[in-house]
Design an enzyme around this catalytic site. Structure first.
Site, mmCIF file in Angstrom:
data_model
loop_
_atom_site.group_PDB
_atom_site.id
_atom_site.type_symbol
_atom_site.label_atom_id
_atom_site.label_comp_id
_atom_site.label_asym_id
_atom_site.label_seq_id
_atom_site.Cartn_x
_atom_site.Cartn_y
_atom_site.Cartn_z
ATOM 1 N N ASP A 13 37.010 -28.243 -15.025
ATOM 2 C CA ASP A 13 36.461 -27.384 -14.295
ATOM 3 C C ASP A 13 37.336 -25.816 -14.167
ATOM 4 O O ASP A 13 37.057 -25.258 -12.980
ATOM 5 C CB ASP A 13 36.201 -27.717 -12.782
ATOM 6 C CG ASP A 13 35.262 -29.193 -12.793
ATOM 7 O OD1 ASP A 13 34.662 -29.216 -13.741
ATOM 8 O OD2 ASP A 13 35.773 -29.880 -11.970
ATOM 9 N N GLU A 14 37.957 -25.519 -15.219
ATOM 10 C CA GLU A 14 38.614 -24.253 -15.201
ATOM 11 C C GLU A 14 37.694 -23.154 -15.701
ATOM 12 O O GLU A 14 38.111 -21.769 -15.488
ATOM 13 C CB GLU A 14 39.609 -24.349 -16.395
ATOM 14 C CG GLU A 14 40.606 -25.635 -16.350
ATOM 15 C CD GLU A 14 40.343 -26.769 -17.050
ATOM 16 O OE1 GLU A 14 39.256 -26.703 -17.404
ATOM 17 O OE2 GLU A 14 41.247 -27.564 -17.216
ATOM 18 N N LYS A 16 35.434 -23.152 -18.483
ATOM 19 C CA LYS A 16 35.220 -23.225 -19.757
ATOM 20 C C LYS A 16 34.059 -22.737 -20.362
ATOM 21 O O LYS A 16 33.665 -22.138 -21.019
ATOM 22 C CB LYS A 16 35.535 -24.854 -20.382
ATOM 23 C CG LYS A 16 37.155 -25.275 -20.137
ATOM 24 C CD LYS A 16 37.169 -26.948 -20.511
ATOM 25 C CE LYS A 16 36.378 -27.884 -19.798
ATOM 26 N NZ LYS A 16 36.665 -27.778 -18.258
ATOM 27 N N GLY A 17 32.813 -23.353 -19.499
ATOM 28 C CA GLY A 17 31.432 -23.169 -19.990
ATOM 29 C C GLY A 17 31.388 -21.812 -19.815
ATOM 30 O O GLY A 17 30.576 -21.231 -20.830
ATOM 31 N N HIS A 41 29.337 -27.895 -16.814
ATOM 32 C CA HIS A 41 29.668 -26.613 -17.054
ATOM 33 C C HIS A 41 28.718 -25.806 -16.584
ATOM 34 O O HIS A 41 27.439 -25.822 -16.722
ATOM 35 C CB HIS A 41 29.838 -26.315 -18.609
ATOM 36 C CG HIS A 41 30.711 -27.176 -19.170
ATOM 37 N ND1 HIS A 41 31.918 -27.646 -18.815
ATOM 38 C CD2 HIS A 41 30.721 -27.318 -20.498
ATOM 39 C CE1 HIS A 41 32.572 -28.267 -19.884
ATOM 40 N NE2 HIS A 41 31.980 -28.099 -20.989
ATOM 41 N N THR A 237 40.332 -38.914 -18.066
ATOM 42 C CA THR A 237 39.327 -39.787 -18.490
ATOM 43 C C THR A 237 39.583 -40.458 -19.786
ATOM 44 O O THR A 237 40.686 -40.683 -20.058
ATOM 45 C CB THR A 237 38.315 -38.514 -18.825
ATOM 46 O OG1 THR A 237 36.993 -39.267 -19.207
ATOM 47 C CG2 THR A 237 38.558 -37.467 -20.012
ATOM 48 N N ARG A 301 31.082 -33.535 -5.594
ATOM 49 C CA ARG A 301 32.467 -33.853 -4.624
ATOM 50 C C ARG A 301 33.316 -32.640 -4.473
ATOM 51 O O ARG A 301 33.278 -32.038 -5.302
ATOM 52 C CB ARG A 301 33.502 -34.952 -5.303
ATOM 53 C CG ARG A 301 32.797 -36.342 -5.472
ATOM 54 C CD ARG A 301 33.642 -37.359 -6.249
ATOM 55 N NE ARG A 301 33.882 -37.004 -7.776
ATOM 56 C CZ ARG A 301 34.771 -38.112 -8.381
ATOM 57 N NH1 ARG A 301 35.512 -38.570 -7.850
ATOM 58 N NH2 ARG A 301 34.785 -37.574 -9.997
ATOM 59 N N GLY A 414 34.584 -13.058 -11.736
ATOM 60 C CA GLY A 414 33.343 -13.443 -10.705
ATOM 61 C C GLY A 414 32.801 -14.554 -11.712
ATOM 62 O O GLY A 414 33.018 -14.824 -12.607
HETATM 63 P P1 GDP Z 1 33.988 -26.051 -16.609
HETATM 64 O O1 GDP Z 1 33.588 -27.333 -16.355
HETATM 65 O O2 GDP Z 1 35.270 -25.579 -17.171
HETATM 66 O O3 GDP Z 1 32.976 -25.281 -17.380
HETATM 67 O O4 GDP Z 1 34.080 -25.407 -15.226
HETATM 68 P P2 GDP Z 1 32.721 -25.784 -14.085
HETATM 69 O O5 GDP Z 1 31.610 -24.892 -14.320
HETATM 70 O O6 GDP Z 1 32.669 -27.033 -13.745
HETATM 71 O O7 GDP Z 1 33.400 -24.943 -12.977
HETATM 72 C C1 GDP Z 1 33.976 -23.521 -12.833
HETATM 73 C C2 GDP Z 1 33.181 -22.855 -11.648
HETATM 74 O O8 GDP Z 1 33.475 -21.524 -11.509
HETATM 75 C C3 GDP Z 1 31.685 -22.512 -11.924
HETATM 76 O O9 GDP Z 1 30.971 -22.552 -10.734
HETATM 77 C C4 GDP Z 1 31.706 -21.297 -12.374
HETATM 78 O O10 GDP Z 1 30.248 -20.467 -12.316
HETATM 79 C C5 GDP Z 1 32.932 -20.586 -11.717
HETATM 80 N N1 GDP Z 1 33.584 -19.608 -12.576
HETATM 81 C C6 GDP Z 1 33.772 -19.514 -13.887
HETATM 82 N N2 GDP Z 1 34.720 -18.384 -13.906
HETATM 83 C C7 GDP Z 1 34.857 -17.584 -12.920
HETATM 84 C C8 GDP Z 1 35.523 -16.464 -12.361
HETATM 85 O O11 GDP Z 1 36.246 -15.883 -13.192
HETATM 86 N N3 GDP Z 1 35.576 -16.252 -10.939
HETATM 87 C C9 GDP Z 1 34.623 -16.905 -10.231
HETATM 88 N N4 GDP Z 1 34.411 -16.557 -8.885
HETATM 89 N N5 GDP Z 1 33.959 -18.157 -10.517
HETATM 90 C C10 GDP Z 1 34.072 -18.292 -12.004
HETATM 91 P P1 IMO Z 2 34.529 -30.664 -16.830
HETATM 92 O O1 IMO Z 2 34.288 -30.685 -18.357
HETATM 93 C C1 IMO Z 2 36.843 -32.404 -13.598
HETATM 94 C C2 IMO Z 2 37.926 -36.819 -13.917
HETATM 95 C C3 IMO Z 2 37.083 -37.483 -12.884
HETATM 96 C C4 IMO Z 2 38.160 -38.503 -12.627
HETATM 97 C C5 IMO Z 2 38.491 -38.734 -13.964
HETATM 98 C C6 IMO Z 2 37.936 -39.975 -14.862
HETATM 99 O O2 IMO Z 2 33.448 -30.265 -16.293
HETATM 100 O O3 IMO Z 2 35.970 -29.979 -17.071
HETATM 101 P P2 IMO Z 2 35.410 -40.316 -15.824
HETATM 102 O O4 IMO Z 2 34.057 -40.366 -15.316
HETATM 103 O O5 IMO Z 2 35.657 -39.398 -16.923
HETATM 104 O O6 IMO Z 2 36.159 -41.826 -16.385
HETATM 105 O O7 IMO Z 2 36.417 -40.124 -14.788
HETATM 106 O O8 IMO Z 2 38.255 -37.667 -14.880
HETATM 107 N N1 IMO Z 2 36.975 -35.967 -14.770
HETATM 108 C C7 IMO Z 2 36.682 -34.486 -14.675
HETATM 109 N N2 IMO Z 2 37.308 -33.747 -13.486
HETATM 110 N N3 IMO Z 2 36.015 -31.899 -14.666
HETATM 111 C C8 IMO Z 2 35.463 -32.723 -15.480
HETATM 112 O O9 IMO Z 2 34.657 -32.299 -16.610
HETATM 113 C C9 IMO Z 2 35.796 -34.094 -15.728
HETATM 114 N N4 IMO Z 2 35.717 -35.174 -16.410
HETATM 115 C C10 IMO Z 2 36.123 -36.278 -15.777
HETATM 116 O O10 IMO Z 2 36.867 -36.819 -11.732
HETATM 117 O O11 IMO Z 2 39.074 -38.190 -11.819
HETATM 118 MG MG MG Z 3 33.079 -28.755 -14.685
#
Ligand code: GDP
Ligand code: IMO
Ligand code: MG
Length: 425
Positions: A13-14, A16-17, A41, A237, A301, A414
């Site tokens: 959840d960094e 990446k998307g 993402h 994972t 969550r 943002g």
């Molecule tokens: P991913 O799984 O790595 O693609 O990340 P997620 O989409 O699960 O979670 C990242 C969250 O941060 C998303 O809700 C994005 O819209 C948000 N986001 C991404 N880059 C930024 C940023 O630079 N600033 C802010 N405020 N939000 C961001």
């Molecule tokens: P993205 O691509 C955050 C975590 C789960 C759990 C562990 C194992 O959005 O960054 P699993 O269902 O894969 O067997 O769960 O890994 N986990 C993630 N946490 N972002 C993800 O993907 C995750 N994919 C798995 O929360 O701790």
């Molecule tokens: Mg994510």
């Protein structure tokens, strides 16, 4: 640079998307190489929010998108995603699906749920999407692959071999309900009808694209510390999340990869159980969660929140051979007057280290050693150029670069697609 891997540098959840969406603009092909519907993402474009699980984030830029052999696919989730995108005017005609990717079957989800229930307080905190059991069956050679959907006889036979054994586990080990075989083959044949035109030799496709000098992006799921081999096992994972996995998961040689961009938040989050040295205690945890909108894309969550951890990040630089870093969500830190950054771990014997501990007990019991940096306490969302960054924000970024030995090439300010500052060395 024709082949670039985008890899999560923390626990997922960094953002990446968003970074893949941005870089896909100048790419020809975008490939997912690992994971399944446990990935989520979120990409915000023109005020509209897209949540992608299976399909690479390049789809929003209209690029050819590959779901590689290293992925596991829940066909129902994939079809819902395809339908959702089409209904919103995004063409999915260019999605290509590896015949070698494995299928998440109903028993995998049931076993994931049963296993977590059985573990009780020792649970992993999975997304309960059946990921671990699907990869386990792949390794056990009891898995069912996308290409099995193409032949009714093979599909039926594979289900008939796997299901009775799974039902014994479900009933006897987990005290859970059986999965009934009736209608299962027909249901998966229905999925096959829809997915058939997308199934392709994706290894060959990516190889040809690279040979033709096309620009290929590899869209990593999850994060480095969730890697099955190198992450915080067992709280990980079940796939390789590190950049090396891009070669394995798409079926190209490692020499084809030119650069690796790590994506890290300016702080850290983690969903699920497991050790987390810089997890914040007290009110700032809640504050950071609310300001950053830190709630899971897949499960909703609450994400656990912590201060930036440079020890873990340096480990990610090493494991991925990272050539540069995209730092996201710097804007979220605008609310804080002081910013602790973990620069070392203190181990149980009192020694301090900058290296990520190789032994799990050292990691579980380590204490973060912080350096506290001044905050900038002003919003960043109206900035259009990196030169406009407040001095303290620049100091924060420079500390990261200096301690990691990697340049920060992009800074997120943002949620929206355009809220990124590009930084040229
Ligand atoms: P991913 O799984 O790595 O693609 O990340 P997620 O989409 O699960 O979670 C990242 C969250 O941060 C998303 O809700 C994005 O819209 C948000 N986001 C991404 N880059 C930024 C940023 O630079 N600033 C802010 N405020 N939000 C961001
Ligand atoms: P993205 O691509 C955050 C975590 C789960 C759990 C562990 C194992 O959005 O960054 P699993 O269902 O894969 O067997 O769960 O890994 N986990 C993630 N946490 N972002 C993800 O993907 C995750 N994919 C798995 O929360 O701790
Ligand atoms: Mg994510």
């Amino acid at each position: 640079m024709p082949a670039t891997v985008i890899v999560g540098a923390q626990w997922g959840d960094e953002g990446k998307g968003k970074i893949v969406d941005l870089l896909a603009r100048d790419s020809d092909l975008v490939c997912r190489y690992n994971g399944g519907p446990n990935a989520g993402h979120t990409i915000v474009v023109g005020g509209e929010t897209f949540k992608l699980k299976h399909i690479p984030s390049g789809i929003l830029q209209g690029k050819e998108c590959v779901i590689g052999a290293g992925c596991v696919v829940d066909p129902q989730v994939l079809i819902e995603e395809l339908d959702d995108l089409e209904s919103r005017g995004i063409s999915t005609e260019l999605v290509r699906l590896s015949g070698n990717a494995h299928l998440v079957m109903p028993w995998h989800q049931a076993i994931d749920r049963g296993s977590e229930r059985r573990l009780g307080r020792l649970k992993i905190g999975t997304t309960r999407r059946g990921i671990g059991p699907t990869y386990a069956d792949k390794a056990y050679r009891l898995g069912i692959r996308i290409q099995d959907l193409l032949d009714e006889k093979i599909l039926r036979q594979k289900i008939e071999v796997a299901l009775p054994e799974k039902n014994v586990w479900l009933e006897r080990v987990y005290g859970a309900e059986r999965v009934e075989p009736e209608g299962l083959v027909e249901r998966y044949e229905g999925y096959a009808e829809r997915l058939r035109p997308m199934i392709a030799d994706t290894s060959l496709l990516v190889d040809r694209a690279l040979t033709d000098g096309k620009r290929v992006l590899f869209d990593g799921a999850h994060g480095t510390l969730l890697d099955l081999d190198h992450g915080t096992y067992p709280f990980v994972t079940s796939s390789p999340t590190v950049a090396g996995g891009a070669a394995v998961g798409t079926g190209i040689g490692p020499t084809r990869i030119d650069r690796v961009i790590g994506v890290a938040k300016a702080y850290v989050t983690r969903v699920g159980e497991g050790p987390f040295p810089t997890e914040i205690e007290g009110a700032d945890q809640e504050r950071l969660r609310e300001l950053g909108g830190e709630f899971g894309t897949v499960t909703g969550r609450e994400r656990r929140c912590g201060w930036l951890d440079l020890v873990a990040l340096r480990y990610a630089v090493r494991l991925n051979g990272m050539t540069s870093l995209a730092l996201t969500k710097l804007d979220v830190l605008s609310a804080f007057s002081e910013l602790p950054v973990c620069v070392r771990y203190r181990l149980r014997d009192g020694t301090e280290t900058e290296d990520f501990p190789a032994h799990q007990s050292d990691f579980h019991h380590c204490e973060p050693v912080y350096e506290t940096l001044p905050g900038w306490e002003q919003p960043l969302d109206s900035l259009t150029d990196v030169s406009e960054l407040p001095t303290a924000a620049r100091g924060y970024v420079e500390l990261i670069e200096q301690r990691l030995g990697v340049e920060v090439c992009l800074i997120g300010t943002g949620r929206e697609r355009e809220r990124v500052l590009e930084r040229v060395a």
